[in-house]
Scaffold this motif. Structure first.
Motif, PDB file in Angstrom:
ATOM      1  N   GLU B  80      -7.230 130.818 132.166  1.00 49.39           N
ATOM      2  CA  GLU B  80      -8.307 131.641 132.702  1.00 49.39           C
ATOM      3  C   GLU B  80      -8.317 133.022 132.064  1.00 49.39           C
ATOM      4  O   GLU B  80      -9.371 133.554 131.723  1.00 49.39           O
ATOM      5  CB  GLU B  80      -8.161 131.760 134.233  1.00 49.39           C
ATOM      6  N   THR B  84     -11.400 134.436 129.729  1.00 48.77           N
ATOM      7  CA  THR B  84     -12.154 135.647 130.029  1.00 48.77           C
ATOM      8  C   THR B  84     -12.195 136.568 128.813  1.00 48.77           C
ATOM      9  O   THR B  84     -13.230 137.123 128.465  1.00 48.77           O
ATOM     10  CB  THR B  84     -11.527 136.369 131.226  1.00 48.77           C
ATOM     11  N   LEU B  86     -11.924 135.672 125.699  1.00 45.22           N
ATOM     12  CA  LEU B  86     -12.730 135.075 124.629  1.00 45.22           C
ATOM     13  C   LEU B  86     -14.217 135.195 124.929  1.00 45.22           C
ATOM     14  O   LEU B  86     -15.015 135.460 124.034  1.00 45.22           O
ATOM     15  CB  LEU B  86     -12.355 133.594 124.462  1.00 45.22           C
ATOM     16  N   LEU B  87     -14.602 134.987 126.195  1.00 41.83           N
ATOM     17  CA  LEU B  87     -16.028 134.969 126.531  1.00 41.83           C
ATOM     18  C   LEU B  87     -16.659 136.352 126.483  1.00 41.83           C
ATOM     19  O   LEU B  87     -17.859 136.484 126.302  1.00 41.83           O
ATOM     20  CB  LEU B  87     -16.240 134.360 127.922  1.00 41.83           C
ATOM     21  N   THR B  88     -15.846 137.403 126.679  1.00 41.00           N
ATOM     22  CA  THR B  88     -16.428 138.736 126.595  1.00 41.00           C
ATOM     23  C   THR B  88     -16.500 139.201 125.132  1.00 41.00           C
ATOM     24  O   THR B  88     -17.114 140.209 124.848  1.00 41.00           O
ATOM     25  CB  THR B  88     -15.630 139.758 127.429  1.00 41.00           C
ATOM     26  N   GLY B  89     -15.885 138.432 124.225  1.00 47.11           N
ATOM     27  CA  GLY B  89     -16.006 138.728 122.801  1.00 47.11           C
ATOM     28  C   GLY B  89     -15.070 139.823 122.323  1.00 47.11           C
ATOM     29  O   GLY B  89     -14.423 140.502 123.120  1.00 47.11           O
ATOM     30  N   ARG B 105     -15.287 123.600 126.622  1.00 48.61           N
ATOM     31  CA  ARG B 105     -16.377 124.463 127.078  1.00 48.61           C
ATOM     32  C   ARG B 105     -16.553 125.645 126.133  1.00 48.61           C
ATOM     33  O   ARG B 105     -17.662 126.097 125.873  1.00 48.61           O
ATOM     34  CB  ARG B 105     -16.074 125.015 128.481  1.00 48.61           C
ATOM     35  N   GLN B 108     -18.519 124.808 123.129  1.00 48.44           N
ATOM     36  CA  GLN B 108     -19.952 124.773 123.473  1.00 48.44           C
ATOM     37  C   GLN B 108     -20.544 126.175 123.560  1.00 48.44           C
ATOM     38  O   GLN B 108     -21.705 126.389 123.235  1.00 48.44           O
ATOM     39  CB  GLN B 108     -20.162 124.055 124.810  1.00 48.44           C
ATOM     40  N   ALA B 109     -19.732 127.132 124.008  1.00 45.71           N
ATOM     41  CA  ALA B 109     -20.228 128.505 124.156  1.00 45.71           C
ATOM     42  C   ALA B 109     -20.252 129.247 122.823  1.00 45.71           C
ATOM     43  O   ALA B 109     -20.689 130.386 122.759  1.00 45.71           O
ATOM     44  CB  ALA B 109     -19.375 129.265 125.165  1.00 45.71           C
ATOM     45  N   VAL B 111     -17.524 130.028 120.896  1.00 49.08           N
ATOM     46  CA  VAL B 111     -16.444 131.015 120.795  1.00 49.08           C
ATOM     47  C   VAL B 111     -15.711 130.926 119.466  1.00 49.08           C
ATOM     48  O   VAL B 111     -15.240 131.930 118.935  1.00 49.08           O
ATOM     49  CB  VAL B 111     -15.451 130.814 121.970  1.00 49.08           C
ATOM     50  N   PRO B 196      -8.172 121.433 140.360  1.00 47.73           N
ATOM     51  CA  PRO B 196      -9.103 120.418 140.851  1.00 47.73           C
ATOM     52  C   PRO B 196      -9.359 119.303 139.840  1.00 47.73           C
ATOM     53  O   PRO B 196      -9.359 118.124 140.207  1.00 47.73           O
ATOM     54  CB  PRO B 196     -10.389 121.204 141.106  1.00 47.73           C
ATOM     55  N   ASP B 297     -15.146 135.659 115.827  1.00 43.18           N
ATOM     56  CA  ASP B 297     -15.164 137.054 115.369  1.00 43.18           C
ATOM     57  C   ASP B 297     -13.798 137.517 114.870  1.00 43.18           C
ATOM     58  O   ASP B 297     -13.554 138.722 114.773  1.00 43.18           O
ATOM     59  CB  ASP B 297     -15.678 137.967 116.494  1.00 43.18           C
ATOM     60  N   THR B 368     -18.870 120.656 138.142  1.00 45.03           N
ATOM     61  CA  THR B 368     -17.717 121.542 138.314  1.00 45.03           C
ATOM     62  C   THR B 368     -17.809 122.280 139.648  1.00 45.03           C
ATOM     63  O   THR B 368     -16.822 122.417 140.379  1.00 45.03           O
ATOM     64  CB  THR B 368     -17.651 122.559 137.161  1.00 45.03           C
ATOM     65  N   ARG B 369     -19.032 122.725 139.986  1.00 46.95           N
ATOM     66  CA  ARG B 369     -19.211 123.426 141.255  1.00 46.95           C
ATOM     67  C   ARG B 369     -18.920 122.490 142.429  1.00 46.95           C
ATOM     68  O   ARG B 369     -18.192 122.850 143.358  1.00 46.95           O
ATOM     69  CB  ARG B 369     -20.621 124.005 141.340  1.00 46.95           C
TER      70      ARG B 369
END
Lengths: 303, 382
Positions: B80, B84, B86-89, B105, B108-109, B111, B196, B297, B368-369
């Motif tokens: 996690e 976080t 990686l996703l904020t760059g 995932r 797919q985003a 990254v 989960p 990046d 997922t939700r």
């Protein structure tokens, strides 16, 4: 320095008050606005994982897309309000026990020999020299089945089987009360030590027994200290995440854990932000009440 | 009394700290340096972000000597945290090590940068079967190289389990999901991962269904199976069980293969050796991969490729496996791995057992939700 301030049109006094405002702007308001912004967005699989709120569509048109669904979602599912209520309950119980323990301690220190006071206060603050996380871990060592407390109870023969204390609600309350107790004691002490003891003498002269003097003079006068201490304990305890996850029963539903699940497991930053905004509102309301009560008091003194 | 208690608490804290650190966290590289701040004359540095205790520190030194590239090494302890960043760059890292479930995932985003396979001849050393399995997370293995892998199975204290139930089905998920069996171990201490995806997938394996099913009915069935054993679980946590198994607080855990072995090692180090077993149940188990990938990046992509190529060398891969007690995906390295590890069929499973292993794939956002909502119902027991 001075010409610079002058050029900016700042007098000495404004310049001094500007510092805390600047601090709040940088470290409270701007982050808050960013979180608020994300809470009106929609999650997507990208970097960052939410859609932008503002979009230039060429032709000098700026589109604003607000998604109110995240807040509506918090109302639709009973998970969220149950978690909020349970967090408030846990924080209230912890605050109550902090007060119950903290008041006599603060009172005893405030009434002790002035030369001893500093040492006693030092002892209250001393645990802060150790990391908070480490102190919570120490409670694992104390509460676990073959930990200090169980072994001690077995040794004196009070119990025959270790009691399961870790991973229970009891352990969470112990952890929170222990960690936040100094926040209760410090404002209470600051209040009680300033009290004019001749007021108690006057009460005694007028026929008050000591306990009546305490109830009618000391307690009402210490109300601002009680209020400050209770808020300092209650506010961080509502959002507590570390103590329940280390000491608590996994079934204990707390809003901090819900926030974690939204952010990290669902990877739904917008809903997570909405949860955080609502939590903040829950915390800001008592703070504003506190502020108003203090203002009223300050007004009373001036008159 | 208070001062005595404080003293005792301090000792307890210290011992917890010591045991948590395990076999001393060798400081590798300059941790304090900001990873983004590359000096001019780039390419002479590579910023690596890996799990704590997940590489032999000698490997880093050897790489620096062999190539003249300085390694700046940072560690994380959860997917996690990594995700976080990686996703904020602009993470500032050139190599990161996400688990494949998260990598899927993240790919797919957008990254990660695609790998330049011409710079990675060492890919030929990898086990084609494992590479094909990893491709289900990262199509064509375009962005990632498998570093280590393992399974999610049952860890147990042999002596205690035997004392309570001599014929306990330790090689079957019956041990966990049969309420009549698990109830016997309630007081002995049972724990499950707070994961989960893995736990619902495992429940589906027990029920004979596809662990990666996204059907509502299957999720409901898994939740029902989990709910039946909820009263017998003491903790649901993804890392605390290592220490608790090691010091005898728990006797059965559903956990990651390497963590269970770590619990055994810690018990040995503490001078209280426990006979801790690990099993991959007959109904099958989920497998996980930790993969090397280069953020899109990244400032030093060439050095990053050199580092990955170095890790693909059989002798290097074997050295790392020996150090971390996990299986690597490097077929050429297997004969070089310490015999104890190589011959442990729970780490290097036989082909028959490997055939029963299933990936834990990333699910759609909607599922997922629903999955996490179901999991919260289970964890809170309502």
């Amino acid at each position: 320095m001075k010409p610079l301030l002058k050029r900016l049109g700042l007098q000495g006094r404004t310049a001094v008050t500007a510092v805390p405002y600047l601090w709040l702007l940088l470290f409270f308001l701007i982050p808050f606005v960013i979180v608020l912004k994300i809470s009106f967005s929609t999650s997507q699989i990208a970097m960052p994982p939410y859609e932008p709120l503002l979009q230039w569509t060429g032709d000098k048109v700026m589109q604003i897309k607000l998604n109110l669904g995240n807040f509506a979602f918090l109302v639709e599912d009973d998970l969220y309000w149950k978690a909020y209520l349970n967090s408030i309950w846990v924080a209230s119980v912890s605050t109550f026990f902090c007060l119950l323990l903290g008041y006599p301690i603060a009172y005893a220190i405030a009434r002790s020999n002035p030369s001893a006071r500093n040492i006693l206060m030092l002892l209250i603050v001393l645990p802060f020299w150790t990391s908070f996380l480490l102190r919570v871990y120490a409670w694992i060592g104390i509460l676990k089945n073959n930990g200090l407390l169980n072994n001690f109870l077995l040794w004196i023969g009070a119990i025959e089987q270790p009691i399961q204390m870790l991973q229970t609600d009891f352990a969470v309350y112990v952890g929170i009360v222990y960690s936040y107790l100094p926040f209760m004691i410090l404002p209470l002490y600051a209040n009680l030590v300033k009290m004019d003891l001749t007021l108690l003498e006057a009460a005694a002269d007028l026929g008050c027994k000591p306990w009546q003097g305490f109830l009618k003079v000391t307690l009402p006068l210490s109300l601002p200290g009680i209020r400050a201490g209770c808020l300092l304990v209650f506010i961080p305890a509502v959002g507590e995440f570390v103590i329940p996850s280390l000491l608590g029963d996994p079934g204990m539903l707390m809003i901090g854990k819900v926030l974690w699940t939204e952010f990290f497991n669902n990877r739904d930053w917008p809903v997570a932000s909405a949860v955080a905004i609502v939590l903040l509102l829950f915390l800001v309301v008592p703070m504003m009440y506190f502020q108003r009560a203090q203002d009223a008091e300050a007004g009373g003194v001036h008159r | 009394m208070t001062s005595l208690l404080k003293h005792a608490a301090a000792i307890a804290a210290l011992s917890v700290l010591l045991s948590a650190c395990g076999k001393s966290r060798q400081a590798t590289g300059d941790d304090s340096a900001a990873p983004g701040a590359a000096p001019a004359g780039a390419e002479q540095v590579v910023n690596v972000f890996n799990w704590s205790d997940y590489i032999d520190p000698e490997v880093i030194k050897d790489f620096e000597q062999a190539t003249g590239i300085k390694v700046r090494y940072d560690v994380f302890d959860s997917n996690e945290v990594l995700e976080t960043k990686l996703l904020t760059g602009n993470s500032g890292y050139d190599i990161v090590v996400p688990s494949a479930y998260f990598l899927q995932r993240q790919v797919q985003a957008g990254v990660f940068a695609p790998l330049d396979k011409a710079k990675l001849p060492g890919l030929a050393n990898l086990d084609p079967d494992l590479v094909a399995r990893a491709a289900r997370h990262d199509p064509g293995n375009e962005h990632s190289v498998v570093y280590m892998w393992g399974t999610t199975g049952i860890g147990y204290d042999r002596a205690k389990v035997k004392a309570i139930m001599p014929d306990a089905p330790v090689d079957s998920w019956q041990l966990i999901f049969n309420p009549a069996v698990l109830a016997k171990f309630k007081d002995c201490g049972v724990s499950m991962l707070d994961d989960p995806t893995d736990m619902v997938g495992t429940a589906l394996l027990f029920l004979g269904k596809d662990p990666n099913s996204e059907s509502e009915a299957d999720l409901k069935a898994a939740e029902d199976a989990l709910m039946k054993i909820r009263p017998y679980l003491r903790t649901i946590h993804s890392s605390q069980y290592i220490d608790q198994l090691a010091n005898g607080e728990l006797c059965i855990v559903v956990g990651y293969s390497g963590d269970v072995l770590q619990a055994r090692d810690r018990a040995e180090e503490a001078g209280k050796p426990l006979d801790i077993g690990y099993s991959i149940p007959q109904q099958g188990a989920l497998m996980w991969f930790d993969t090397l990938a280069i953020p899109a990046d990244a400032a030093h992509k060439d050095a990053a490729h050199k580092f990955i190529e170095y890790l693909l060398q059989p002798e290097v891969a074997a050295k790392n496996s020996d150090f971390v007690n996990f299986a690597n995906a490097n077929k050429a390295a297997t004969p070089l791995v310490n015999a104890d590890l190589r011959n442990d069929t729970n780490i290097y499973p036989t082909p028959e057992v490997a055939a029963r292993l299933q990936p834990s794939l990333a699910k759609s956002a909607e599922f997922t939700r629903a999955l996490n909502r179901s999991w919260t119902r289970f964890v809170t027991g309502r």
